[in-house]
Design a protein around this motif. Structure first.
Motif, PDB file in Angstrom:
ATOM      1  N   GLU A 229      46.879  36.211  40.691  1.00  0.00           N
ATOM      2  CA  GLU A 229      45.688  37.058  40.746  1.00  0.00           C
ATOM      3  C   GLU A 229      45.257  37.421  39.323  1.00  0.00           C
ATOM      4  N   GLY A 230      43.992  37.361  39.058  1.00  0.00           N
ATOM      5  CA  GLY A 230      43.472  37.727  37.749  1.00  0.00           C
ATOM      6  C   GLY A 230      42.221  36.936  37.409  1.00  0.00           C
ATOM      7  N   LEU A 231      41.885  36.944  36.134  1.00  0.00           N
ATOM      8  CA  LEU A 231      40.633  36.334  35.684  1.00  0.00           C
ATOM      9  C   LEU A 231      40.569  34.829  35.924  1.00  0.00           C
ATOM     10  N   VAL A 232      41.693  34.141  35.747  1.00  0.00           N
ATOM     11  CA  VAL A 232      41.679  32.679  35.944  1.00  0.00           C
ATOM     12  C   VAL A 232      41.456  32.347  37.419  1.00  0.00           C
ATOM     13  N   LYS A 233      42.105  33.082  38.321  1.00  0.00           N
ATOM     14  CA  LYS A 233      41.891  32.854  39.763  1.00  0.00           C
ATOM     15  C   LYS A 233      40.439  33.169  40.118  1.00  0.00           C
ATOM     16  N   ASN A 234      39.889  34.238  39.545  1.00  0.00           N
ATOM     17  CA  ASN A 234      38.476  34.554  39.784  1.00  0.00           C
ATOM     18  C   ASN A 234      37.581  33.409  39.329  1.00  0.00           C
TER      19      ASN A 234
ATOM     20  N   ASP B  33      35.096  30.944  41.853  1.00  0.00           N
ATOM     21  CA  ASP B  33      33.639  30.913  41.690  1.00  0.00           C
ATOM     22  C   ASP B  33      33.137  29.489  41.963  1.00  0.00           C
ATOM     23  N   PRO B  34      32.313  29.310  43.002  1.00  0.00           N
ATOM     24  CA  PRO B  34      31.839  27.959  43.328  1.00  0.00           C
ATOM     25  C   PRO B  34      30.967  27.340  42.239  1.00  0.00           C
ATOM     26  N   GLY B  35      30.452  28.139  41.339  1.00  0.00           N
ATOM     27  CA  GLY B  35      29.634  27.616  40.250  1.00  0.00           C
ATOM     28  C   GLY B  35      30.440  26.943  39.149  1.00  0.00           C
TER      29      GLY B  35
END
Length: 161
Positions: A109-114, A118-120
């Motif tokens: 969990e964190g910025l890399v998973k976010n 993100d589909p973009g």
């Protein structure tokens, strides 16, 4: 192996970095006209002088001043930009045994998973990929880890496995 050195939660990685830290190079100071970086500011009535005042400082730390502009991405590389300015975890476990890159062993969990969610974003960060550059810093894992710990925008260059 399996250290979470880019999550700000690994005290062992932090102590390792502190124990092996090198002094910051004084790059860029000689480029400023008549700038004495270590001199205290003048105070009192005699503070006004005819010497030119330097009113603007470099936007980046001096250690980035000597880093060349980023080169084009290699065919096996992709770019990831993470905003860590709010202090969020990157959320990756990395191995830095090769001394030059950060091997991604786990995405948590964190910025890399976010970023991955993100589909973009067409390039997804995967286990086995290697972080080869962070904010134009490359070739030294201690500097890469230090840069990843800073609360700022992180421009990563990642080599696909």
């Amino acid at each position: 192996m399996g250290q979470a050195c880019c999550t700000n939660n690994d005290s062992n990685a932090q102590s390792e970095i502190k124990a092996d830290s090198r002094p910051e190079p004084k790059v860029g100071a000689s480029d400023l006209p008549e700038a004495d970086v270590g001199a205290p500011a003048a105070t009192g009535a005699g503070a006004a002088s005819s010497e030119p005042k330097i009113t603007s400082a470099p936007a980046e730390p001096a250690s980035h001043a000597s880093v060349p502009e980023s080169r084009p991405l290699a065919p096996n590389e992709y770019a990831v930009t993470l905003d860590r300015s709010a202090g969020e975890k990157m959320g990756i476990d990395v191995d830095h045994k090769d001394g030059e890159t950060l091997l991604i062993e786990m995405v948590n969990e964190g910025l890399v998973k976010n970023w991955n969610d993100d589909p973009g974003n067409t390039d997804k960060v995967r286990m086995g990929d290697r972080i080869v550059e962070v904010n134009n810093i490359r070739g030294d894992v201690l500097q890469l880890v230090d840069e990843c710990k800073k609360n700022q925008i992180l421009n990563l260059r990642i080599r696909k496995c």
